[in-house]
Design a protein around this motif. Structure first.
Motif, short mmCIF file in Angstrom:
data_model
loop_
_atom_site.label_atom_id
_atom_site.label_comp_id
_atom_site.label_asym_id
_atom_site.label_seq_id
_atom_site.Cartn_x
_atom_site.Cartn_y
_atom_site.Cartn_z
N SER A 146 0.86 -1.19 0.00
CA SER A 146 0.00 0.00 0.00
C SER A 146 0.89 1.23 0.00
O SER A 146 1.90 1.29 0.71
CB SER A 146 -0.88 0.04 1.25
OG SER A 146 -1.77 -1.05 1.26
N GLU A 175 -3.18 13.04 1.23
CA GLU A 175 -4.56 12.61 1.04
C GLU A 175 -5.15 11.98 2.31
O GLU A 175 -6.36 11.84 2.44
CB GLU A 175 -4.67 11.61 -0.10
CG GLU A 175 -4.29 12.17 -1.46
CD GLU A 175 -5.35 13.13 -1.98
OE1 GLU A 175 -6.53 12.96 -1.66
OE2 GLU A 175 -4.96 14.05 -2.73
N ARG A 192 -4.85 8.81 3.15
CA ARG A 192 -5.37 7.49 2.81
C ARG A 192 -4.32 6.68 2.07
O ARG A 192 -3.28 7.19 1.70
CB ARG A 192 -6.63 7.60 1.95
CG ARG A 192 -6.40 8.30 0.62
CD ARG A 192 -7.56 8.18 -0.32
NE ARG A 192 -7.56 6.84 -0.87
CZ ARG A 192 -8.16 6.50 -1.98
NH1 ARG A 192 -8.84 7.39 -2.68
NH2 ARG A 192 -8.12 5.27 -2.42
N TRP A 226 -3.46 3.63 -1.03
CA TRP A 226 -3.85 2.95 -2.26
C TRP A 226 -3.10 1.64 -2.33
O TRP A 226 -1.91 1.58 -2.03
CB TRP A 226 -3.48 3.78 -3.50
CG TRP A 226 -4.37 4.94 -3.75
CD1 TRP A 226 -5.47 4.97 -4.55
CD2 TRP A 226 -4.24 6.25 -3.22
NE1 TRP A 226 -6.03 6.22 -4.53
CE2 TRP A 226 -5.29 7.03 -3.72
CE3 TRP A 226 -3.34 6.85 -2.35
CZ2 TRP A 226 -5.47 8.36 -3.40
CZ3 TRP A 226 -3.51 8.18 -2.02
CH2 TRP A 226 -4.57 8.92 -2.54
N THR A 227 -3.78 0.58 -2.71
CA THR A 227 -3.12 -0.71 -2.90
C THR A 227 -2.40 -0.68 -4.24
O THR A 227 -2.97 -0.26 -5.25
CB THR A 227 -4.15 -1.86 -2.88
OG1 THR A 227 -4.83 -1.83 -1.62
CG2 THR A 227 -3.48 -3.20 -3.07
#
Length: 80
Positions: free
Chosen positions: A58, A64, A66, A68-69
């Motif tokens: 990830s 952000e 967060r 992402w994968t």
């Protein structure tokens, strides 16, 4: 370091370029038997995913807030 895993700092003999650091991180994660890897640098996240496709990588973006994968193929396959 994360959870019960110790912090592994980059040894002085490992280069500072993204490719070398990513290889080192992938090798350490593999040696420790990790299944997941969280990386804050997008280029390194992609390189780690390509080097160690068995890891669920990830990319965490602080901007952000967060993750992402990241999925990457070490060597793309060709259509028959």
């Amino acid at each position: 370091g994360f959870g019960d895993l110790p912090l592994a700092c980059r040894p002085a003999d490992v280069g500072h370029d993204a490719a070398t650091m990513a290889r080192h991180k992938a090798e350490v994660a593999t040696r420790w038997g990790c299944t997941h890897f969280i990386e804050g640098d997008p280029e390194q996240a992609m390189r780690i995913a390509a080097i160690a496709p068995h890891l669920l990588v990830s990319w965490w973006s602080c901007h952000e807030g967060r993750a992402w994968t990241i999925g990457a193929a070490a060597q793309p396959t060709r259509a028959p």
